[in-house]
Enzyme design. Structure first.
Site, mmCIF file in Angstrom:
data_model
loop_
_atom_site.group_PDB
_atom_site.id
_atom_site.type_symbol
_atom_site.label_atom_id
_atom_site.label_comp_id
_atom_site.label_asym_id
_atom_site.label_seq_id
_atom_site.Cartn_x
_atom_site.Cartn_y
_atom_site.Cartn_z
ATOM 1 C CG HIS A 146 -6.148 -1.317 1.231
ATOM 2 N ND1 HIS A 146 -4.809 -1.030 1.230
ATOM 3 C CD2 HIS A 146 -6.736 -0.377 2.005
ATOM 4 C CE1 HIS A 146 -4.593 0.032 1.974
ATOM 5 N NE2 HIS A 146 -5.744 0.455 2.459
ATOM 6 C CG ASP A 198 -1.975 -5.295 -2.741
ATOM 7 O OD1 ASP A 198 -3.187 -5.138 -2.502
ATOM 8 O OD2 ASP A 198 -1.077 -5.017 -1.931
ATOM 9 C CD GLN A 235 -0.680 -8.697 -0.109
ATOM 10 O OE1 GLN A 235 -0.042 -7.661 -0.240
ATOM 11 N NE2 GLN A 235 -1.587 -8.851 0.828
ATOM 12 C CG HIS A 284 -3.735 -0.101 -3.058
ATOM 13 N ND1 HIS A 284 -2.586 -0.778 -3.376
ATOM 14 C CD2 HIS A 284 -4.036 -0.420 -1.781
ATOM 15 C CE1 HIS A 284 -2.198 -1.476 -2.322
ATOM 16 N NE2 HIS A 284 -3.061 -1.285 -1.328
ATOM 17 C CE LYS A 309 -10.081 -7.392 8.056
ATOM 18 N NZ LYS A 309 -8.697 -7.789 8.191
ATOM 19 N NE ARG A 321 1.763 -9.207 5.093
ATOM 20 C CZ ARG A 321 0.473 -9.122 4.777
ATOM 21 N NH1 ARG A 321 -0.397 -9.941 5.337
ATOM 22 N NH2 ARG A 321 0.064 -8.217 3.916
ATOM 23 C CB CYS A 327 -0.977 0.023 1.167
ATOM 24 S SG CYS A 327 -1.411 -1.587 1.818
HETATM 25 ZN ZN LIG Z 1 -3.223 -2.106 0.493
#
Ligand SMILES: [Zn+2]
Ligand SMILES: [Zn+2]
Length: 572
Positions: free
Chosen positions: A448, A319, A317, A321, A402, A299, A270
């Site tokens: 996200h 991912d 990910q 945004h 979420k 992580r 992010c």
């Molecule tokens: Zn994010």
């Protein structure tokens, strides 16, 4: 919780006490810590005087049955903290737990000579604990913090009826057969080395599946005007201080010092995305701005919880945004839910996915209005798609509500995959803005989304879901060519080149085995389609195909028709 769920909870909680009781009778010097109920059963963490081995589980289980048959009543009382500390003398863990309880009195459960610190919720006597099984021993740490004392965990499960336990054991037996770690090895998809625990190595065939998953997602994203970016793997600590990760997430991050400055390997994509958004002024005309990234994140997870591809330390990910205005929020969420549904339908996992909305936790930032707007927008999007969901009250992140989607592995354990999150905090922290229609600076909402979630995890669950038999479009090897004798090798090579050029993952069986052996091996490796060529096929310049799941062979297929035929199969 309904009655039956409560009964099961009480039973498993009581089984955890029974486990601790049995361990103390067998190994009296053992120090007890905690023993909670989990989704699958229960565990207890011990500081033992010996290392528990798998063989010891049987002995402990037998002792549990023996104590159970004593039919000891389980009682629940309260006592003062001072008395409780005396009761658990020489146990620093119970001491810490007792001193952290805010009340003056603490709960104690007893059965026979055994006592444990406990808030209650038991079966009436040990005799009610009949249908249970110990499953594993593993390493753990006090309070799950690896800087604390290393402990040993024994985990098990218990059921209300013998039938439930039998079904669990049957499922477990089958799951072992289709465990993604086992199939991953058999099918040569991936491996994990002691040199990099939690960081999988993808072999050519595993990488091929991941690439196909990425291509499918990239295609979906392009259709919906996402713009793909990539952001650096290491970023200065100052950035993580701004984002808040440095304060809330530091224990899970990896740091490295470079020329006297500390950098963190990114645990999330992010902040990197925001730096791109903030790299120049943005106009309302650019909104909604959908920025996607296949981002590798790292992580830290305790070594004890690492689990094949399902719980790792490094993963990718899918991912994205979205930066949008308040007025655009509903449509953007609806679009994302529709993409999720297309995604799950393609993999044939739609019926096993469980949706939930996680709402405002006790500690949170943002205004009531923002929370209400975000939560309502998530509900509206799911309702509009006719998607059932549950509400996880108070389980949202501190910065916004979420949607979480859980998928099940072959043991019916639930793992989180997709998340869609409405965020008011990061735009604020990073002073993200666009120029609105009135020429003023306005803060966008950030959404996200990671729809596979972790690609590694999704892949791992797919291996179990398909039991290794991937559909044609996704299979690591789609076609294997089986020449009946060496005389057909040249023609086999020609077909191989034709299919490879057209993008099909193809292999030739060069083993020289008789055809029956080649077929057996292709079926064993779950290759969806076999092309058999013998003398007749070479002469007629045709080929014969066989499907993985049997059925009639199709012969006389010409080289012009095979490619369109496979393309049709790949579109299914
Ligand atoms: Zn994010
Ligand atoms: Zn208890």
């Amino acid at each position: 919780m309904n009655d039956r769920a409560q009964q099961l909870h009480n039973l498993r909680h009581s089984a955890a006490h029974l486990l601790a009781h049995a361990v103390l009778e067998l190994y009296p010097e053992t120090i007890l810590t905690i023993g909670p109920v989990t989704d699958e059963g229960f565990f207890y963490d011990f500081l033992p005087t010996t290392t528990f081995k798998d063989e010891d589980l049987k002995k402990i289980e037998d002792k549990m049955h023996e104590i159970a048959q004593r039919n000891l009543p389980i009682t629940q009382t309260e006592m003062s903290k001072e008395d409780a500390i005396k009761l658990f003398a020489n146990n620093p863990y119970k001491f810490e737990l007792i001193t952290n309880i805010p009340d003056t009195m603490v709960g104690i459960s007893r059965q026979g000579s055994f006592a444990d610190l406990c808030r209650g919720g038991h079966v009436a006597h040990t005799g009610e604990i009949k249908h249970f099984k110990l499953l594993a021993t593993s390493g753990s740490y006090w309070r799950a913090d690896r800087s604390n004392q290393a402990l040993q965990r024994i985990s098990g499960t218990a059921f209300l009826t013998a039938e439930d336990l039998a079904e669990f054991e049957k499922l477990k037996e089958e799951a072992l057969l289709y465990d993604h770690r086992k199939l991953g090895r058999q099918m040569d998809l991936f491996s994990i080395s002691d040199f990099a625990p939690g960081f999988p190595f993808f072999h050519p065939k595993g990488r091929a599946v991941l690439n196909t998953m990425i291509a499918f997602m990239r295609d979906l994203q392009q259709k919906h005007h996402y713009q793909e970016v990539s952001t650096p793997v290491m970023l200065n600590d100052e950035l993580w201080k701004t984002s808040g990760h440095y304060y809330f997430y530091k224990d899970n991050m990896y740091f490295a010092e470079v020329e006297g400055t500390s950098f963190a390997v990114k645990p999330m994509n992010c902040p990197g995305s925001i730096l791109i958004f903030n790299s120049r002024p943005r106009s309302y005309r650019e909104l909604p701005f959908r920025m996607s990234e296949f981002g590798n994140v790292v992580r830290h997870e305790l070594s004890g919880v690492l689990h094949g591809l399902l719980r790792v330390r490094g993963f990718t990910q899918d991912d994205a945004h979205t930066y949008c205005s308040e007025a655009q929020l509903d449509d953007e969420l609806l679009l994302i839910i529709n993409i999720i549904k297309t995604l799950f339908a393609r993999f044939g996992v739609d019926s096993t996915m469980k949706f939930a909305i996680a709402t405002r936790p006790a500690k949170s930032i943002g205004t009531d209005r923002q929370w209400e707007m975000g939560t309502e927008a998530l509900k509206k999007a799911l309702d509009a798609c006719g998607q059932p969901y549950t509400i996880k009250e108070g389980e949202g992140a501190f910065y916004g509500p979420k949607i979480e989607v859980g998928m099940q592995d072959s043991m019916k354990r639930s793992w989180q995959c997709s998340t869609v999150q409405v965020d008011f905090a990061l735009p604020e922290r990073f002073d993200v803005a666009f120029i609105n229609t009135k020429g003023e600076r306005e803060q966008p909402i950030m959404i996200h989304q990671a729809l596979y979630g972790s690609m590694e995890r999704f892949f791992g669950i797919l291996i179990e879901h398909y039991k290794g038999a991937f559909p044609f479009w996704l299979a690591p090897v789609q076609v294997r060519i089986l020449p009946i004798t060496d005389a057909q090798k040249e023609y086999a090579q020609e077909i191989y080149e034709l299919l490879r050029t057209n993008g099909f993952r193809t292999e030739i069986d060069n083993s020289g085995d008789p055809l029956s052996g080649q077929i057996k091996s292709a079926q064993g490796e779950r290759v969806p389609l076999m092309i058999v060529i013998g003398k007749k096929e070479v002469e007629a310049r045709t080929l014969t195909i066989r499907h993985r799941d049997g059925g009639a062979q199709e012969s006389g297929i010409t080289l012009d028709t095979i490619v369109p035929m496979l393309q049709k199969l790949a579109a299914q």
